[in-house]
Design an enzyme around this catalytic site. Structure first.
Site, PDB file in Angstrom:
ATOM      1  NE  ARG A 115      -4.094   1.900   0.788  1.00 19.32           N
ATOM      2  CZ  ARG A 115      -4.998   2.371  -0.038  1.00 19.32           C
ATOM      3  NH1 ARG A 115      -4.863   2.170  -1.332  1.00 19.32           N
ATOM      4  NH2 ARG A 115      -6.042   3.025   0.395  1.00 19.32           N
ATOM      5  CB  THR A 430      -8.756  -1.136  -8.133  1.00 21.66           C
ATOM      6  OG1 THR A 430      -8.776  -0.038  -7.227  1.00 21.66           O
ATOM      7  CG2 THR A 430      -7.806  -2.168  -7.613  1.00 21.66           C
ATOM      8  CB  THR A 448      -5.490   0.441  -7.047  1.00 28.60           C
ATOM      9  OG1 THR A 448      -6.351   1.529  -7.378  1.00 28.60           O
ATOM     10  CG2 THR A 448      -4.858   0.699  -5.691  1.00 28.60           C
ATOM     11  CD  GLU A 450      -8.865   5.977  -4.749  1.00 33.78           C
ATOM     12  OE1 GLU A 450      -9.713   6.633  -4.132  1.00 33.78           O
ATOM     13  OE2 GLU A 450      -8.845   4.748  -4.670  1.00 33.78           O
ATOM     14  CD  GLU A 469      -4.722   4.117  -3.569  1.00 29.95           C
ATOM     15  OE1 GLU A 469      -5.919   3.832  -3.319  1.00 29.95           O
ATOM     16  OE2 GLU A 469      -4.201   3.911  -4.666  1.00 29.95           O
ATOM     17  CB  SER A 493      -6.874  -0.379   1.012  1.00 32.86           C
ATOM     18  OG  SER A 493      -7.275  -1.034  -0.178  1.00 32.86           O
ATOM     19  CB  SER A 494     -12.240  -1.419   0.140  1.00 31.87           C
ATOM     20  OG  SER A 494     -12.743  -0.425   0.992  1.00 31.87           O
ATOM     21  N   GLY A 515     -13.297   0.145  -5.372  1.00 31.06           N
ATOM     22  CA  GLY A 515     -13.366   0.963  -4.165  1.00 31.06           C
ATOM     23  C   GLY A 515     -13.932   0.159  -3.014  1.00 31.06           C
TER      24      GLY A 515
END
Length: 625
Positions: A115, A430, A448, A450, A469, A493-494, A515
């Protein structure tokens, strides 16, 4: 000569061996843009390794690596690098992601947290209008240097290859270099996404020159060949010098200069761009990917592994499954699959998702900064207690309250507390890929930049877009918010790359973009497959609904119009709305990929979207007959 040096011939052979019946096989390579079409196919069955992505070139790159003797990790990096060429608005080395790996030799699931992080100088009021406590409009936040997090994708590739790969970085980058050099055929999705981001791209000269090269800054035409020699040269640099070139040398300085000096404006009346960035070379020098233990829950005899915080995917999917475990959902279907019985299962799915999202919003953030109660959130006893709040006949008023992760015993005697509204700033775009190999290794990788088009900022002469992001942080600072802005922090994040085992053997791997709806896409697909008994193809293709603790359920029109959707509205009281997000006009939820493994482990079914995002590409090394 590197083992992947024979790209043109190898990819043609890979396609010929892997694409399912009905594909039109061209003698040209997949990326050539030749008049003869090589058709995407969303399902492929066979053995010897498999891949599913949203893109034909990326899938072909992975298959080429597998056929040349690489393993699933090698192939996943090759596919991801190719997606950076053909899906530049969704992924690339300007972003980050989460890499989940099933190691067949050890029988264990491992993960890498790649991330992005906030720069050390990131201010808490980064997205706030000067002199106010009000956030800029999201479009202005997103199209800005201040939204760019320190990228983690390049470091993720290096770490994954070092831990589990069998080929060099140079070898696995070759297919992507060829696609970037020779070009790929522009499709309707690429042109549409370009035009939808035109006003965001125009302020940035390098972005404008690369993606809006036509008269009056028009996007590339459908059917034309799009080349990105700048990105090819960047990949060659990384292949030659390794990731130090990205994080420590001249390229790092160029990234920092771009973030800090790109056009910017603090005027709220100017839609784009937004504030300037604060990233420094030290932020890139100090970046580290993190090896993390996966999340794990048992669901109806399946071991479901996911990504731990800083992602909220593993905890939220896992908690929702623990809630649903307390109900006999397969029994509700009663084998006939009619709309009434299926809607009962979907009602429980929506309600469990809302409860899990309430807890996500209150408790989950970067564990380096927040004491995330991961153990409690994934405790079946906590899930059982949360399940007490589901009325089997009526939808609860949303938002629902978060649970008490300190004092719980699984008994149905809890009183609802104050409502906790879920703050959801994440956007829809993503990309995700799923890969397996002949040795039984499996990769589920979500990466991703974002939203569609990221920050809109291309690093001049380097051919890739930087992420936005940091808009995943809550824009208004609150000391009690686990997702508040803090220097060096990973925004929540998801992304939910998920691998499912039974008796320590993989049975299913899946993931999706989208998302915050990534979580519900993965969860609904699991429910479709395990509880509703759908085939994996139908489970993935079925219309989707996403309840994220909001008054209305975001749902595709096909879900709303379905018999189950009508029952959910009329009988259970669910209210629906169709999705929409910055950078796209498509009312779709997710674009998933999956691979399912036969019980004997000898064959696989690779599945991609048949329609969403233009349809995906599933391939196997050797096709079943």
């Amino acid at each position: 000569m590197p083992i992947l040096g024979r790209r043109a011939a190898a990819i043609t052979a890979a396609l010929a061996m892997s694409v399912t019946t009905g594909a039109i096989i061209s003698p040209a390579s997949a990326h050539s843009g030749a008049a003869e079409e090589i058709k995407k196919t969303p399902t492929a069955m066979g053995y010897g390794g498999a891949v599913s992505t949203v893109d034909l070139d990326a899938s072909a790159a992975a298959i080429e690596v597998l056929r040349e003797g690489g393993n699933a990790v090698d192939a996943a990096v090759a596919a991801a690098a190719t997606l950076g060429v053909t899906e530049p608005y969704s992924a690339g080395i300007g972003g980050g992601g989460y890499f989940v790996f099933y190691d067949a030799r050890e029988g264990k699931v491992r993960t890498i947290d790649g991330r992005e992080t906030a720069p050390a100088a990131m201010p808490r009021d980064a997205f706030i209008k000067p002199g106010t406590k009000e956030a800029f409009e999201f479009k202005k936040q997103a199209t800005s240097g201040i939204s760019v997090g320190v990228p983690g994708t390049a470091a993720t590739w290096e770490r994954a290859l070092k831990r589990w790969g069998s080929l060099s970085l140079g070898d696995v980058l070759e297919p992507a270099i060829d696609v970037a050099t020779d070009g790929f055929a522009v499709d309707e999705t690429f042109r549409k996404q370009t035009l939808e981001n035109k006003d965001r791209f125009l302020p940035f000269e390098a972005t404008r020159k690369l993606f809006l090269p036509g008269p009056d800054n028009d996007a590339p035409a459908v059917g034309s060949t799009f080349k990105n020699e700048d990105l090819a040269q960047t990949y060659r640099l990384l292949a030659r010098e390794g990731m130090d070139a990205f994080y420590e040398d001249e390229l790092a300085e160029e990234i920092v200069s771009t973030v800090r000096n790109a056009p910017s404006s603090l005027d709220p009346m100017v839609p784009v761009p937004g504030p300037a960035g604060v990233m420094k070379a030290e932020d890139l020098n100090d970046y580290k990917v993190l090896d993390r233990d996966p999340t794990h829950v048992d669901y109806r005899g399946y071991d479901v592994y996911g990504m731990a915080p800083s992602s909220s995917g593993g905890t939220t999917v896992g908690e929702a499954l623990n809630i649903l475990e307390t109900f006999d959902l397969p029994g509700l279907v009663k084998g006939d699959g009619n709309a009434s019985n299926q809607s009962a299962v979907l009602h429980h799915y929506l309600e469990a998702s809302a409860l899990a999202f309430a807890d996500r919003g209150k408790y989950v953030g970067d564990p380096a900064f927040v004491d995330v109660p991961t153990k409690a959130l994934l405790d079946p006893v906590f899930g059982k207690e949360r399940a007490c709040e589901i009325d089997p006949l009526h939808a609860a008023t949303k938002p629902v309250a978060a649970g008490d992760v300190v004092d719980y015993d699984g008994a149905c005697d809890v009183e609802p507390g104050a409502h906790e509204d879920e703050k959801d700033s994440e956007n829809i775009n993503t990309t995700n890929l799923t890969v397996s190999d002949k040795w039984g290794n499996v990769v589920e990788y979500t990466l991703t930049i974002e939203q569609t088009g990221g920050s809109g900022i291309v690093v001049p002469g380097r051919g890739f877009i930087l992420n936005n992001e940091l808009t995943d942080f809550s824009p208004v600072f609150n000391e009690t918010d686990p997702n508040r802005i803090q220097p060096g922090k990973r925004p929540r994040s998801s992304m939910s790359p998920t691998i499912v085992l039974k008796d320590d053997q993989p049975v299913l791997a899946l993931g999706s973009p989208g998302g915050a709806s990534i979580i519900t896409t993965v969860l609904q697909t699991l429910i479709n497959r395990i509880d509703l008994g759908m085939s994996i193809e139908d489970a993935l293709a079925a219309p989707r609904a996403s309840q994220r603790n909001t008054a209305q359920v975001s749902a595709e029109q096909a879900f709303i119009d379905s018999p189950s959707g009508k029952v959910l509205s009329a009988r259970y009281g669910h209210s629906f709305t169709t999705p929409g997000a910055l950078g796209t006009s498509a009312a779709e939820i997710g674009a998933a990929t999956a691979i399912e493994f036969s019980r004997d482990g000898k064959s696989v079914t690779a599945v991609a979207e048949p329609v969403r995002r233009g349809g995906g590409s599933a391939m196997v090394v050797t096709r079943s007959h």
